[in-house]
Design a protein around this motif. Structure first.
Motif, PDB file in Angstrom:
ATOM      1  N   HIS A   1       4.825 -13.838  12.896  1.00  0.00           N
ATOM      2  CA  HIS A   1       4.643 -13.762  11.451  1.00  0.00           C
ATOM      3  C   HIS A   1       4.788 -12.356  10.923  1.00  0.00           C
ATOM      4  N   ILE A   2       4.371 -11.405  11.737  1.00  0.00           N
ATOM      5  CA  ILE A   2       4.504 -10.012  11.302  1.00  0.00           C
ATOM      6  C   ILE A   2       5.982  -9.623  11.272  1.00  0.00           C
ATOM      7  N   ALA A   3       6.706 -10.130  12.235  1.00  0.00           N
ATOM      8  CA  ALA A   3       8.112  -9.764  12.369  1.00  0.00           C
ATOM      9  C   ALA A   3       8.959 -10.244  11.186  1.00  0.00           C
ATOM     10  N   GLN A   4       8.429 -11.113  10.395  1.00  0.00           N
ATOM     11  CA  GLN A   4       9.198 -11.609   9.247  1.00  0.00           C
ATOM     12  C   GLN A   4       9.395 -10.547   8.178  1.00  0.00           C
ATOM     13  N   GLY A   5       8.643  -9.497   8.284  1.00  0.00           N
ATOM     14  CA  GLY A   5       8.789  -8.457   7.269  1.00  0.00           C
ATOM     15  C   GLY A   5       8.259  -7.143   7.793  1.00  0.00           C
ATOM     16  N   GLU A   6       7.781  -6.333   6.880  1.00  0.00           N
ATOM     17  CA  GLU A   6       7.377  -4.991   7.253  1.00  0.00           C
ATOM     18  C   GLU A   6       5.894  -4.827   6.889  1.00  0.00           C
ATOM     19  N   ILE A   7       5.138  -4.266   7.818  1.00  0.00           N
ATOM     20  CA  ILE A   7       3.712  -4.092   7.563  1.00  0.00           C
ATOM     21  C   ILE A   7       3.509  -3.018   6.503  1.00  0.00           C
ATOM     22  N   ILE A   8       2.872  -3.383   5.405  1.00  0.00           N
ATOM     23  CA  ILE A   8       2.632  -2.349   4.390  1.00  0.00           C
ATOM     24  C   ILE A   8       1.169  -1.940   4.361  1.00  0.00           C
ATOM     25  N   ARG A   9       0.328  -2.693   5.022  1.00  0.00           N
ATOM     26  CA  ARG A   9      -1.087  -2.328   5.041  1.00  0.00           C
ATOM     27  C   ARG A   9      -1.774  -3.033   6.203  1.00  0.00           C
ATOM     28  N   GLU A  10      -2.734  -2.329   6.834  1.00  0.00           N
ATOM     29  CA  GLU A  10      -3.519  -2.937   7.895  1.00  0.00           C
ATOM     30  C   GLU A  10      -4.985  -2.809   7.522  1.00  0.00           C
ATOM     31  N   ILE A  11      -5.678  -3.919   7.561  1.00  0.00           N
ATOM     32  CA  ILE A  11      -7.089  -3.878   7.205  1.00  0.00           C
ATOM     33  C   ILE A  11      -7.909  -4.337   8.387  1.00  0.00           C
ATOM     34  N   TYR A  12      -8.872  -3.503   8.751  1.00  0.00           N
ATOM     35  CA  TYR A  12      -9.797  -3.922   9.799  1.00  0.00           C
ATOM     36  C   TYR A  12     -11.218  -3.849   9.256  1.00  0.00           C
ATOM     37  N   VAL A  13     -11.872  -4.965   9.172  1.00  0.00           N
ATOM     38  CA  VAL A  13     -13.276  -5.000   8.768  1.00  0.00           C
ATOM     39  C   VAL A  13     -14.092  -5.133  10.039  1.00  0.00           C
ATOM     40  N   LYS A  14     -14.849  -4.096  10.308  1.00  0.00           N
ATOM     41  CA  LYS A  14     -15.528  -3.957  11.587  1.00  0.00           C
ATOM     42  C   LYS A  14     -16.178  -5.237  12.099  1.00  0.00           C
ATOM     43  N   GLY A  15     -15.650  -5.683  13.237  1.00  0.00           N
ATOM     44  CA  GLY A  15     -16.232  -6.851  13.891  1.00  0.00           C
ATOM     45  C   GLY A  15     -16.008  -8.160  13.169  1.00  0.00           C
ATOM     46  N   LYS A  16     -15.330  -8.102  12.005  1.00  0.00           N
ATOM     47  CA  LYS A  16     -15.212  -9.320  11.194  1.00  0.00           C
ATOM     48  C   LYS A  16     -13.803  -9.898  11.201  1.00  0.00           C
ATOM     49  N   THR A  17     -12.842  -9.041  10.878  1.00  0.00           N
ATOM     50  CA  THR A  17     -11.496  -9.577  10.712  1.00  0.00           C
ATOM     51  C   THR A  17     -10.444  -8.477  10.726  1.00  0.00           C
ATOM     52  N   ILE A  18      -9.230  -8.901  11.042  1.00  0.00           N
ATOM     53  CA  ILE A  18      -8.073  -8.015  10.953  1.00  0.00           C
ATOM     54  C   ILE A  18      -7.090  -8.710  10.026  1.00  0.00           C
ATOM     55  N   ASN A  19      -6.535  -7.947   9.112  1.00  0.00           N
ATOM     56  CA  ASN A  19      -5.552  -8.549   8.207  1.00  0.00           C
ATOM     57  C   ASN A  19      -4.336  -7.637   8.103  1.00  0.00           C
ATOM     58  N   PHE A  20      -3.187  -8.156   8.461  1.00  0.00           N
ATOM     59  CA  PHE A  20      -1.931  -7.411   8.297  1.00  0.00           C
ATOM     60  C   PHE A  20      -1.275  -7.880   7.014  1.00  0.00           C
ATOM     61  N   VAL A  21      -1.054  -6.929   6.110  1.00  0.00           N
ATOM     62  CA  VAL A  21      -0.359  -7.282   4.883  1.00  0.00           C
ATOM     63  C   VAL A  21       1.108  -6.967   5.098  1.00  0.00           C
ATOM     64  N   VAL A  22       1.926  -7.985   5.041  1.00  0.00           N
ATOM     65  CA  VAL A  22       3.334  -7.857   5.388  1.00  0.00           C
ATOM     66  C   VAL A  22       4.184  -8.177   4.179  1.00  0.00           C
ATOM     67  N   ARG A  23       5.143  -7.277   3.908  1.00  0.00           N
ATOM     68  CA  ARG A  23       6.051  -7.596   2.810  1.00  0.00           C
ATOM     69  C   ARG A  23       7.245  -8.348   3.390  1.00  0.00           C
ATOM     70  N   ILE A  24       7.422  -9.548   2.945  1.00  0.00           N
ATOM     71  CA  ILE A  24       8.526 -10.365   3.442  1.00  0.00           C
ATOM     72  C   ILE A  24       9.647 -10.280   2.425  1.00  0.00           C
ATOM     73  N   PRO A  25      10.884  -9.944   2.866  1.00  0.00           N
ATOM     74  CA  PRO A  25      11.997  -9.674   1.930  1.00  0.00           C
ATOM     75  C   PRO A  25      12.113 -10.694   0.805  1.00  0.00           C
ATOM     76  N   ASP A  26      12.137 -11.970   1.110  1.00  0.00           N
ATOM     77  CA  ASP A  26      12.281 -12.996   0.060  1.00  0.00           C
ATOM     78  C   ASP A  26      11.181 -12.887  -0.977  1.00  0.00           C
ATOM     79  N   ASP A  27      10.043 -12.694  -0.420  1.00  0.00           N
ATOM     80  CA  ASP A  27       8.843 -12.592  -1.248  1.00  0.00           C
ATOM     81  C   ASP A  27       8.968 -11.417  -2.202  1.00  0.00           C
TER      82      ASP A  27
END
Length: 832
Positions: free
Chosen positions: A797-823
């Motif tokens: 899923h990450i490979a579909q676009g380019e990572i523009i932001r990485e969020i890590y909430v300690k011990g809770k979650t990881i979120n990769f915000v990816v810009r997908i070209p079509d999007d």
RNA sequence: GCCGGGAUGGUGAAAUGGUAGACACUCAGGACUUAAAAUCCUGUGCCUGAUAAAGGCGUGCGAGUUCGAGUCUCGCUCCCGGCACCA
């Protein structure tokens, strides 16, 4: 494996017997060194029907809290008694041809047996019964104090009368459908001389002090609405031709210039005097019609307002305009002054009435913004009505003034009086029946009403053969001449006792005080005992008492506080209403529908422990649930599994508890502790079930020491089986050391957290996978975000676009915000 | 009309703004049994797919805030409880 099966009936019988020999387990002590906890559940009305499932639910909540508190070292006061006076017992006695005293004793004995069968840990040393003369002498004593302070007065007034019970009722005892809340009979109005308690004198404090107590919002709001405080003003209108004055109450003095007529309630005392001779006949006819309407009929006809013109006018003090006086039953006698100034342009009811009888409609407030042009013009032409605020118009000197500030200006200008009015009525306290506390008053034709000397208390109920109520509104006690005839405490002449009795709400208005010191012969309770135990720390009961018992007892308590008798201004620090248990068909349980579940029948099938846990497991305590027999099976299975694990353990004797089980145990101790404190009994039980699942899923690898900790947290919920297993495991034999006298287990902070953390990985906020890391690594953001351990699915899923932001909430979650070209294209389009 | 509380699978329900559906019931399949009950094991939100892998949808409806909403904000709908001609 296990030879013995879980047999709840056998073990419950055994421990019921043993506990009966050790009442001290449940005794509260007057021990200032110990921290107290006062857990109160509403005492029952001991009816012939016995304990019902609703009682069991509320009492189990209290019992779990009480047992948990004891195990945590509190000196717990968890008492029980009998709210024994009242109509149903009397009616039951009449039917069975026994005395109410006998009926009460019979029912109390049944209730007591049933409560013991449920395993409730009440402190029976403090048992009370409101129909016991040793108890009600203090109920009578409080009444005398109320009388002395002018808060109990005898008044002739129209009251709510139940034709079936043949007794007067308080306002609170009439449902919104106009029925008697106990028997469902339509209530009538009747003129009677009644003792009335001036609860309205306490109205403001009953509202204000709600801020100081922990009640749920619904309870507070319901009491506030019931008291119904309104700020406004009283105006006096002079009736033409010197026919006197009419006083009205309004919350909108600013609308006075728009008042175009006056309305009196049909029962208003001025009506006969001001009615013109031409209108006499019509007015008389209207009034007699209104009288025949019940409260229900009057409110049913809301949409259809009726009235008659009296033929007389008043002058509007502000405008000098002529205002006709009407009589209409949409104005209530017992609210405000029983008379209103009608402002049809700014009051919906007046508007409707004015339309029907073609009375003038005069707008005096120009609406604020927020009202459409069209609406505004219909209002200004008198075709509709507007109740909001705005700018004064057609109001002479007040033109242009804001309506809110015009309020006091108008009051001042015409010499009105600012007033507060309440919906709350004074408490009608007389009942024309036998089975209640005699009102300790004597009437002497020379000296008037006098309280009996306090040394004569209690004034006991005389034995009586005929309990039948009378038609004329006097109590059956009136027939007992030797009891009625007495001497005047003041002049010594002949006098008569009051023959009415108190309502069943009297004894319950102070019972929580008596528990503090239930054997005291000199006062309702010693100051010392009340200072220690009061206030009640947790009060659990039914929602139906919010504007009855709960309000009445707060009133009495405040009165006693003012006398300096009780140490706190409020009786209950925390109140929670429990929900309703409905029949399995979703309807209310009722004898007539034949859908009542008798808790003792269930005990016979699955045992008290399972019944207790089932009711708590239904869901949150304040909600309502239909009875569900198959869910009851679920908790029975749970207890059987607990039983089987214990049996297996006795044979296997494990040395070290498996780590997974150990961690789960400590998490469970923590969860159950917090949940009991929050009254989240359903999730506490779910947590214990999870624990059992964990034990079974890990080959029962738990040692006896750790298992015992589980039995301790189970004990408040299932007191019988916990005791049985605890005693089986103890093997000591000699002296009885109850599981319920043990200390609540503590949990280890390090074991409550897991050794590994599972962290969800999201891409654009959508969950894709998880990674598992050791607890020690949760702070290492760099490492976590750059790991090659991400699942293939995530990488895809990450490979579909380019990572523009990485969020890590300690011990809770990881979120990769990816810009997908079509999007990205669509987003640009949107922005463009 | 006013006040309070709700709306999450087939059901009762869980979820400090961070993997929705814990726990339980029901149901289906299996084990044990001559058989049933009880008990135990497996599965059980919906859709596509093959019963897989994988993917999509999903907490009453519509917007919004946020990297992320069952949860917060605004506007609705419906349900439950209380009050109700309260001037």
């Amino acid at each position: 494996m296990s030879e013995s099966e879980y047999d709840p009936l056998k073990i419950e019988q055994r421990w019921m017997g043993v506990w009966a020999e050790h009442p001290e387990l449940n005794h509260a002590r007057l021990d200032r060194a110990a921290e107290k906890k006062y857990v109160l559940v509403e005492f029952p009305y001991p009816s012939g029907a016995g304990l019902h499932v609703g009682h069991v639910w509320g009492y189990t909540m209290g019992d779990v809290t009480a047992r948990y508190s004891r195990m945590n070292g509190y000196n717990v006061l968890f008492p029980m008694g009998w709210d024994a006076f009242g109509l149903p017992t009397e009616n039951y006695a009449i039917k069975k041809h026994i005395t109410p005293q006998e009926a009460t004793a019979e029912n109390v004995a049944t209730f007591r047996t049933q409560m013991d069968a449920m395993g409730f840990s009440f402190d029976w040393q403090r048992e009370i019964n409101t129909s016991d003369p040793d108890y009600y002498r203090f109920t009578q004593w409080i009444f005398i104090q109320l009388f002395k302070k002018g808060l109990a007065v005898k008044e002739k007034m129209p009251i709510n009368w139940c034709p079936k019970c043949k007794s007067g009722l308080a306002n609170e005892e009439v449902t919104s459908d106009g029925l008697h809340e106990r028997c469902g009979t339509p209530v009538e109005q009747k003129m009677l001389e009644q003792w009335v308690l001036k609860i309205t004198e306490y109205a403001d404090r009953l509202i204000k002090d709600l801020q100081t107590v922990d009640y749920t919002e619904d309870i507070k709001q319901q009491q506030i609405n019931w008291i119904g405080r309104s700020e406004g003003a009283k105006f006096t209108f002079r009736v033409k031709d010197n026919k006197g004055e009419i006083e009205v109450f309004t919350t909108r003095p600013d609308t006075l210039p728009g008042a175009t007529y006056i309305v009196l309630a049909p029962e208003h005392h001025l009506v006969p005097g001001i009615t013109s001779s031409e209108q006499q006949e019509e007015v008389t006819r209207y009034i007699s019609q209104a009288k025949t309407k019940t409260r229900l009929q009057r409110s049913d006809l809301q949409k259809d307002k009726t009235g008659v013109f009296t033929g007389t006018h008043v002058t509007n003090p502000l405008t000098g305009e002529n205002m006709p006086i009407w009589v209409a039953d949409y104005v209530l006698t017992d609210y405000g002054t029983g008379a209103i100034m009608a402002v049809p342009a700014h009051d919906e009811r007046d508007f409707e009435f004015a339309k029907r009888y073609d009375l003038p409609i005069k707008p005096v407030i120009d609406p604020k913004d927020g009202v459409g042009d069209e609406e505004r013009s219909t209002l200004l032409s008198g075709e509709s009505c507007y109740v909001g605020e705005g700018t004064m118009i057609n109001s002479g000197q007040f033109d242009g003034v804001d309506s809110v500030s015009a309020r006091s200006a108008v009051v001042e200008h015409i010499g009105g009086v600012k007033t507060v009015t309440y919906k709350l009525r004074d408490w009608i306290f007389s009942r024309q029946r036998y089975w209640g506390e005699p009102i300790p008053m004597v009437y002497c034709s020379d000296c008037g009403w006098l309280p009996v000397p306090e040394s004569d208390l209690p004034i006991t109920l005389p034995p009586i053969d005929n309990l039948d109520p009378t038609e004329d509104g006097s109590s059956p006690l009136a027939r007992v001449e030797e009891w009625v005839n007495t001497v005047c405490p003041s002049c010594g002449g002949t006098a008569k006792r009051e023959t009415d009795t108190m309502p069943n709400w009297a004894g319950s208005s102070w019972y929580f005080l008596r528990y503090c010191d239930s054997k005291n012969e000199n006062e309702l309770a010693s100051r010392q005992a009340m200072e220690y135990f009061m206030p009640v720390d947790l009060y659990i009961g039914g929602a139906e008492h919010t504007t009855l018992h709960l309000l009445y007892s707060r009133f009495w308590h405040k009165f006693l506080y003012d006398l300096g008798i009780v140490p706190t201004a409020e009786p209950y620090a925390k109140r929670r209403n429990r929900g309703l248990i409905l029949a399995s068909d979703g309807r209310k349980m009722s004898k007539s529908l034949g859908n009542v579940v008798n808790p003792l029948d269930e005990v016979d099938k699955v045992g008290a422990d399972a019944l207790r846990m089932y009711e708590l497991f239904m869901g949150p305590f304040q909600e309502s649930f239909p009875w569900n027999p198959s869910a009851l099976k679920g908790v029975y299975r749970f207890l059987s599994r607990v039983w089987n694990i214990n049996a297996g353990m006795q044979e296997a004797s494990v040395e070290d508890t498996n780590e997974k089980i150990l961690r789960k145990l400590h998490q469970t101790i923590q969860k159950v502790s917090l949940d009991i404190e929050d009254m989240k009994f359903n999730t506490a039980i779910a947590a214990m079930m999870e624990f059992i699942n964990e034990v079974e899923g890990n080959n029962f690898a738990i040692n006896i020491n750790d298992w015992s900790k589980f039995l301790l947290i189970l004990a408040p919920f299932a007191p019988f089986v916990a005791e049985e297993l605890w005693q089986l495991n103890a093997k000591s034999g000699s002296s009885f050391d109850s599981v319920h006298a043990q200390t609540w287990p503590t949990f280890d902070e390090n074991l409550v957290v897991s050794s590994e953390v599972v962290i969800p990985v999201q891409v654009n906020g959508k969950f894709r996978s998880t990674i598992t890391i050791p607890v020690s690594e949760v702070d290492l953001q760099e490492k976590i975000l750059n790991m090659g351990r991400l699942a293939e699915g995530v990488k895809k899923h990450i490979a579909q676009g380019e990572i523009i932001r990485e969020i890590y909430v300690k011990g809770k979650t990881i979120n990769f915000v990816v810009r997908i070209p079509d999007d990205a294209t669509t987003r640009e389009n949107k922005q463009g």
